[in-house]
Motif scaffolding. Structure first.
Motif, PDB file in Angstrom:
ATOM      1  N   LEU A 117      -3.142   1.901   3.642  1.00  0.00           N
ATOM      2  CA  LEU A 117      -1.824   1.684   3.034  1.00  0.00           C
ATOM      3  C   LEU A 117      -0.816   1.166   4.066  1.00  0.00           C
ATOM      4  O   LEU A 117      -0.012   0.273   3.791  1.00  0.00           O
ATOM      5  CB  LEU A 117      -1.330   2.992   2.411  1.00  0.00           C
ATOM      6  N   LEU A 118      -0.885   1.718   5.268  1.00  0.00           N
ATOM      7  CA  LEU A 118       0.059   1.339   6.325  1.00  0.00           C
ATOM      8  C   LEU A 118      -0.297   0.022   7.014  1.00  0.00           C
ATOM      9  O   LEU A 118       0.583  -0.631   7.588  1.00  0.00           O
ATOM     10  CB  LEU A 118       0.122   2.435   7.390  1.00  0.00           C
ATOM     11  N   THR A 121       1.896  -3.039   6.926  1.00  0.00           N
ATOM     12  CA  THR A 121       3.323  -2.783   7.117  1.00  0.00           C
ATOM     13  C   THR A 121       3.749  -3.009   8.570  1.00  0.00           C
ATOM     14  O   THR A 121       2.911  -3.067   9.479  1.00  0.00           O
ATOM     15  CB  THR A 121       3.710  -1.339   6.722  1.00  0.00           C
ATOM     16  N   TYR A 180       5.373   2.846   3.550  1.00  0.00           N
ATOM     17  CA  TYR A 180       4.927   1.705   2.736  1.00  0.00           C
ATOM     18  C   TYR A 180       6.051   1.267   1.795  1.00  0.00           C
ATOM     19  O   TYR A 180       6.307   0.067   1.636  1.00  0.00           O
ATOM     20  CB  TYR A 180       3.678   2.079   1.935  1.00  0.00           C
ATOM     21  N   ASP A 183       8.774  -0.465   3.835  1.00  0.00           N
ATOM     22  CA  ASP A 183       8.312  -1.799   4.211  1.00  0.00           C
ATOM     23  C   ASP A 183       8.372  -2.754   3.013  1.00  0.00           C
ATOM     24  O   ASP A 183       8.819  -3.902   3.143  1.00  0.00           O
ATOM     25  CB  ASP A 183       6.879  -1.720   4.749  1.00  0.00           C
TER      26      ASP A 183
END
Length: 196
Positions: A117-118, A121, A180, A183
């Motif tokens: 998920l990150l 970002t 997230y 971002d």
């Protein structure tokens, strides 16, 4: 692709510790416990350092195999205490390896989604490097403890943290979701401004 590579690295580590676990548990050779423990702590430090500065770029699978060899020596110390017969020893090694592999996969399934998920970002590198430095500090504490046989504030803090590992994983997951969203908001505003 990233998840597949992680699974290959974990499998290489398992193969490595399976080999030395079997050899050492059969008393084919034995190394001093202190040396093994210091080497394990050093391998953790090197792995964390590699996350910040990739010194083993595209060689992670081979490194995991090598570190698996070292960790297998430590696991064998546990089995040697029980002085099992050959068949019981083989069954124990198989069960031990399956248990280790299962735990590694469970940990991966809990942590990797946050990093996936990150990953796109702007926060990914900062979070990854911060966690890696944190692990390096703990590893240095473990190295010092293994060499001196004296506990220190770093290892004491590590024990407290790892006793509450489930909360740590939850915090990382929530943080990943928040970052997230931040971002996404920043990038959306930039696109909106560009279109204006």
């Amino acid at each position: 692709k990233g998840v597949y590579k992680v699974l290959l690295i974990v499998s290489a580590f398992t193969i490595g510790h399976s080999i030395t676990l079997f050899i050492a548990a059969c008393n084919l050779f034995k190394l001093p416990t202190q040396l093994i423990e210091v080497t394990i702590a050093l391998s953790i430090f090197i792995s964390a350092f590699h996350c910040v500065i990739p010194v083993f770029y595209k060689k992670e699978i081979l490194i995991a195999l090598g570190f698996g060899f070292v960790h297998g020596l430590a696991f064998s110390q546990t089995l040697q205490v029980f002085q099992l017969e050959k068949l019981d020893l083989l069954i124990s090694i198989l069960g031990f390896n399956l248990g280790i592999e299962a735990m590694q996969l469970i940990i991966i399934l809990m942590i990797i989604p946050s990093f996936i998920l990150l990953s796109p970002t702007i926060f990914f590198s900062v979070i990854k490097n911060t966690l890696a430095v944190f692990v390096m500090i703990i590893a240095l504490g473990w190295i010092f403890q293994r060499i001196t046989n004296v506990s220190n504030p770093i290892t004491e803090l590590a024990e407290i943290i790892f006793e509450h590992a489930n909360w740590l994983i939850l915090i990382i997951s929530v943080l990943a979701l928040i970052l997230y969203w931040i971002d996404f908001t920043i990038k959306t505003k930039k696109v909106f401004r560009y279109r204006q």
